[in-house]
Design a protein around this motif. Structure first.
Motif, PDB file in Angstrom:
ATOM      1  N   ALA A 242      51.866  50.991  47.691  1.00 31.03           N
ATOM      2  CA  ALA A 242      50.729  51.918  47.740  1.00 31.03           C
ATOM      3  C   ALA A 242      49.432  51.181  47.453  1.00 31.03           C
ATOM      4  CB  ALA A 242      50.936  53.055  46.741  1.00 31.03           C
ATOM      5  N   ILE A 243      49.465  50.304  46.468  1.00 33.74           N
ATOM      6  CA  ILE A 243      48.282  49.525  46.082  1.00 33.74           C
ATOM      7  C   ILE A 243      48.595  48.040  46.201  1.00 33.74           C
ATOM      8  CG2 ILE A 243      46.830  48.839  44.124  1.00 33.74           C
ATOM      9  CD1 ILE A 243      45.967  51.465  45.352  1.00 33.74           C
ATOM     10  N   GLN A 244      47.728  47.328  46.933  1.00 33.57           N
ATOM     11  CA  GLN A 244      47.781  45.871  47.039  1.00 33.57           C
ATOM     12  C   GLN A 244      46.436  45.346  46.556  1.00 33.57           C
ATOM     13  OE1 GLN A 244      50.570  45.564  51.023  1.00 33.57           O
ATOM     14  NE2 GLN A 244      48.380  45.678  51.314  1.00 33.57           N
ATOM     15  N   GLY A 245      46.440  44.223  45.869  1.00 32.22           N
ATOM     16  CA  GLY A 245      45.145  43.746  45.415  1.00 32.22           C
ATOM     17  C   GLY A 245      45.195  42.446  44.645  1.00 32.22           C
ATOM     18  N   TRP A 246      44.054  42.129  44.086  1.00 30.60           N
ATOM     19  CA  TRP A 246      43.831  40.885  43.365  1.00 30.60           C
ATOM     20  C   TRP A 246      43.165  41.190  42.027  1.00 30.60           C
ATOM     21  CZ3 TRP A 246      44.587  35.895  45.655  1.00 30.60           C
ATOM     22  CH2 TRP A 246      44.915  35.914  47.019  1.00 30.60           C
ATOM     23  N   ILE A 247      43.435  40.346  41.038  1.00 27.07           N
ATOM     24  CA  ILE A 247      42.698  40.397  39.780  1.00 27.07           C
ATOM     25  C   ILE A 247      42.147  39.005  39.488  1.00 27.07           C
ATOM     26  CG2 ILE A 247      43.973  42.342  38.796  1.00 27.07           C
ATOM     27  CD1 ILE A 247      45.677  40.380  37.222  1.00 27.07           C
ATOM     28  N   THR A 248      41.008  38.953  38.816  1.00 29.06           N
ATOM     29  CA  THR A 248      40.423  37.665  38.466  1.00 29.06           C
ATOM     30  C   THR A 248      41.267  36.988  37.391  1.00 29.06           C
ATOM     31  OG1 THR A 248      39.044  38.593  36.715  1.00 29.06           O
ATOM     32  CG2 THR A 248      38.094  38.516  38.944  1.00 29.06           C
ATOM     33  N   ARG A 249      41.055  35.705  37.229  1.00 26.81           N
ATOM     34  CA  ARG A 249      41.786  34.980  36.201  1.00 26.81           C
ATOM     35  C   ARG A 249      41.465  35.532  34.817  1.00 26.81           C
ATOM     36  NH1 ARG A 249      41.499  30.835  32.592  1.00 26.81           N
ATOM     37  NH2 ARG A 249      43.354  29.488  32.447  1.00 26.81           N
ATOM     38  N   SER A 250      40.195  35.860  34.570  1.00 29.65           N
ATOM     39  CA  SER A 250      39.825  36.384  33.247  1.00 29.65           C
ATOM     40  C   SER A 250      40.494  37.736  32.984  1.00 29.65           C
ATOM     41  CB  SER A 250      38.302  36.508  33.129  1.00 29.65           C
ATOM     42  OG  SER A 250      37.789  37.374  34.121  1.00 29.65           O
ATOM     43  N   THR A 251      40.633  38.553  34.018  1.00 28.94           N
ATOM     44  CA  THR A 251      41.351  39.821  33.862  1.00 28.94           C
ATOM     45  C   THR A 251      42.808  39.554  33.529  1.00 28.94           C
ATOM     46  OG1 THR A 251      39.883  40.954  35.406  1.00 28.94           O
ATOM     47  CG2 THR A 251      42.042  41.951  35.039  1.00 28.94           C
ATOM     48  N   ALA A 252      43.400  38.588  34.240  1.00 30.69           N
ATOM     49  CA  ALA A 252      44.799  38.245  33.989  1.00 30.69           C
ATOM     50  C   ALA A 252      45.004  37.757  32.560  1.00 30.69           C
ATOM     51  CB  ALA A 252      45.257  37.185  34.985  1.00 30.69           C
ATOM     52  N   VAL A 253      44.107  36.892  32.100  1.00 32.81           N
ATOM     53  CA  VAL A 253      44.219  36.369  30.735  1.00 32.81           C
ATOM     54  C   VAL A 253      44.207  37.512  29.724  1.00 32.81           C
ATOM     55  CG1 VAL A 253      42.997  35.047  28.961  1.00 32.81           C
ATOM     56  CG2 VAL A 253      43.284  34.090  31.265  1.00 32.81           C
ATOM     57  N   GLU A 254      43.355  38.495  29.944  1.00 36.09           N
ATOM     58  CA  GLU A 254      43.273  39.632  29.027  1.00 36.09           C
ATOM     59  C   GLU A 254      44.568  40.446  29.051  1.00 36.09           C
ATOM     60  OE1 GLU A 254      40.194  43.343  28.051  1.00 36.09           O
ATOM     61  OE2 GLU A 254      39.619  41.729  29.442  1.00 36.09           O
ATOM     62  N   LEU A 255      45.113  40.647  30.237  1.00 35.69           N
ATOM     63  CA  LEU A 255      46.360  41.407  30.353  1.00 35.69           C
ATOM     64  C   LEU A 255      47.531  40.658  29.716  1.00 35.69           C
ATOM     65  CD1 LEU A 255      46.149  42.779  34.009  1.00 35.69           C
ATOM     66  CD2 LEU A 255      45.749  44.026  31.890  1.00 35.69           C
ATOM     67  N   PHE A 256      47.633  39.358  29.986  1.00 31.97           N
ATOM     68  CA  PHE A 256      48.734  38.588  29.417  1.00 31.97           C
ATOM     69  C   PHE A 256      48.617  38.481  27.897  1.00 31.97           C
ATOM     70  CE2 PHE A 256      49.013  36.605  33.795  1.00 31.97           C
ATOM     71  CZ  PHE A 256      50.218  37.222  34.110  1.00 31.97           C
ATOM     72  N   ARG A 257      47.396  38.389  27.404  1.00 26.50           N
ATOM     73  CA  ARG A 257      47.201  38.359  25.952  1.00 26.50           C
ATOM     74  C   ARG A 257      47.688  39.661  25.332  1.00 26.50           C
ATOM     75  NH1 ARG A 257      41.905  37.781  25.714  1.00 26.50           N
ATOM     76  NH2 ARG A 257      41.986  35.501  25.802  1.00 26.50           N
ATOM     77  N   ALA A 258      47.319  40.788  25.956  1.00 27.42           N
ATOM     78  CA  ALA A 258      47.756  42.090  25.437  1.00 27.42           C
ATOM     79  C   ALA A 258      49.273  42.231  25.510  1.00 27.42           C
ATOM     80  CB  ALA A 258      47.085  43.215  26.227  1.00 27.42           C
ATOM     81  N   ALA A 259      49.892  41.609  26.519  1.00 22.66           N
ATOM     82  CA  ALA A 259      51.346  41.705  26.675  1.00 22.66           C
ATOM     83  C   ALA A 259      52.102  40.681  25.831  1.00 22.66           C
ATOM     84  CB  ALA A 259      51.704  41.515  28.142  1.00 22.66           C
TER      85      ALA A 259
END
Length: 550
Positions: A242-259
């Motif tokens: 349904a959703i395809q997309g991209w995230i920036t590296r800084s967004t990824a870092v924030e998500l991985f830190r939270a996880a």
């Protein structure tokens, strides 16, 4: 079209010799002259053809010109009694929700679309999205049996959203035997990652963008994955995420830190990697405006004399970008190099075969495809709806951007090492006194960025080669300078014009003759060229050919 990116100087240029396994065929004395090339260029790259964009008057003029030229040559219609194959397309103009909201780990995180995340959909409902969809880190998002690799092993992602890395584990590993080292494999392409996530049943897929392994900056994601986009009007689009997309590296870092995931890139390169539930959910959506229309591929056929049900397929895309934003007072994106030159080369090859007194043993298909600039859509439609069965198709020879600066000393093969077609091209280059080099920038994955890729995906060995590195008369530095100039001010700009006083058409004629010779040899032997061991496309071909034998 591939970027003209051969300004990287090799430490050494080696002559790659042809291998055995196929018989030599005496070639006819065929002349491909620059007069007919000039005539076609004058028409196809003219302002009157309005940039050859699908769904416009420019399309109508282009496809009927190609039809009339094929008829005049004596090339028969390739789709029954028609020269056209309808390609149903859908234009989706998506408006992203202002934010992607991620919940979990005792917090609510808000990411701005376009700035932090870019999402779109190929589904055609009025509004498509994910709501509180569980995020799962799936490494590179790859299932590659030939490499013993499965990032989805033991994972049920139905209704979930996978977060994956761009490129493949071999990139920047320092190990040329790990996947293909610095050379991107098909598994590294964003298109593959979307397709695999859909096969796994995911609701969404987000690719972590990094400029070096992606091969382009975030700005390209922002411009290329937003606004109106053409897609195939595919009844199976509902099976895509349904959703395809991209995230920036800084967004990824924030998500991985939270996880609580450390060294997310490093662990994904390990063969022991296992997908990780991130303990987070995501919500984001896209509202769609949808328009449908038909574009057309143009196809001609010359039947073989003794094995007419075996086909050598030449392809080139006829389309460009149409009329757009004016630059220096010019708003017509003529696409002379990209790809009036390729279409012209294909017309010249078709005419040369049509004039032969003794017809080759196998049949030739001359396929001019639509909507390459919108994502290789015309060739994708043909591959999914083939007029000639893939297991009866001997090879594809694709033409996209031929040299405008005279005869060349090199023949650059993009995707060198994939198939035995390299041997055919190398043998013909040697006859012309040329050396062969592989794509000097294999990490960018250019083999997957023109129409031959869609033939490869259905197993048909594909060749994509042209002179683009060293001028026969003016050397490497001259081509390097012209390449930089083209990329800076002409590529996908109104300045990509046909300039007869500047263009030296002998390079187009030289490449057309070489590709003619490759096709002639393929058509007059019984051998079927193979994908090389380690190619991502070998298994599909082997399966199709084994079914044929049954």
């Amino acid at each position: 079209m591939k970027n003209l990116k051969h300004s990287i100087l090799f430490g050494s240029l080696v002559l790659l010799s042809a291998c055995g396994g196929t018989s030599e065929t005496s070639e006819p004395q065929v002349v491909i002259d620059t007069l007919s090339i000039d005539r076609h260029m004058q028409v196809l790259a003219s302002d009157d053809f309005m940039g050859r964009k699908p769904f416009t008057e420019g399309e109508e003029k282009t496809i009927h010109y190609l039809e009339s030229e094929l008829k005049a040559m004596g090339v028969a219609p390739g789709n029954g009694d028609s020269y056209f194959q309808d390609v149903p397309l859908v234009e989706i103009t998506g408006t992203q929700s202002p934010e992607m909201i991620v919940k979990g780990a005792g917090q609510i995180m808000t990411f701005q679309t376009n700035k932090d995340v870019v999402v779109y959909t190929e589904q055609t409902d009025a509004e498509v999205g994910i709501e509180n969809s569980e995020l799962v880190y799936a490494g590179y998002g790859i299932v590659a049996p030939e490499y013993g690799w499965n990032d989805y092993e033991g994972l049920d992602v139905k209704g979930k959203t996978v977060v994956v890395l761009v490129n493949d584990p071999g990139f920047s590993s320092g190990d040329s035997t790990f996947f293909k080292g610095e050379e991107m494999t098909y598994y590294g392409r964003w298109t593959y990652k979307y397709e695999e996530a859909a096969r796994q049943g995911a609701a969404g897929v987000l690719i972590v963008h990094e400029t070096v392994p992606a091969g382009y900056p975030w700005l390209v994601v922002q411009s290329s994955w937003t606004g109106a986009k053409l897609n195939l009007d595919d009844a199976n689009a509902g099976y895509k995420c349904a959703i395809q997309g991209w995230i920036t590296r800084s967004t990824a870092v924030e998500l991985f830190r939270a996880a609580g995931i450390k060294d997310y890139s490093g662990i994904a390169k390990s063969r022991d990697f296992k997908p990780i539930a991130m303990g987070l959910t995501a919500t984001v959506s896209v509202k769609n405006e949808v328009k449908r229309d038909l574009s057309r591929n143009v196809v001609g056929l010359l039947k073989g004399s003794t094995r007419p049900d075996e086909y050598v397929i030449y392809s080139a895309h006829w389309d460009h970008l149409g009329v757009g934003e004016p630059i220096d007072g010019d708003s017509i994106y003529n696409g002379a190099h990209d790809n009036a030159s390729g279409s012209t080369g294909l017309l010249a090859i078709a005419e040369a075969f049509a004039k032969l007194e003794t017809k080759p043993e196998r049949s030739f298909v001359f396929l001019f495809v639509t909507a390459e600039e919108q994502g290789l859509l015309g060739s994708a439609y043909y591959a999914q709806n083939p007029i000639f069965p893939p297991n009866q198709s001997v090879a594809n020879i694709n033409i996209d951007g031929l040299p405008a600066y005279g005869e060349m000393k090199d023949l650059t093969i993009t995707g060198y090492g994939q198939s035995e077609l390299d041997n055919y091209a190398t043998a013909e280059a040697k006859k012309q006194g040329r050396y062969v080099i592989p794509d000097p920038d294999p990490g960018k994955g250019y083999f997957f960025r023109s129409d031959h890729f869609n033939f490869a995906k259905v197993g048909i060995p594909a060749l994509y080669a042209s002179g683009s590195y060293e001028s026969k008369e003016k050397g490497i530095e001259f081509i390097d300078e012209k390449t930089k100039e083209y990329l800076a001010v002409k590529y996908h700009q109104p300045q990509d014009n046909y300039e007869p006083e500047e263009w030296d058409l002998k390079g187009i004629a030289q490449d057309a003759k070489l590709l003619f010779n490759v096709g002639y040899r393929l058509a007059n032997e019984t051998y079927w060229p193979q994908w090389n061991e380690g190619s991502e496309f070998k298994a599909k071909r082997d399966s199709d050919m084994s079914m044929k034998k049954k």
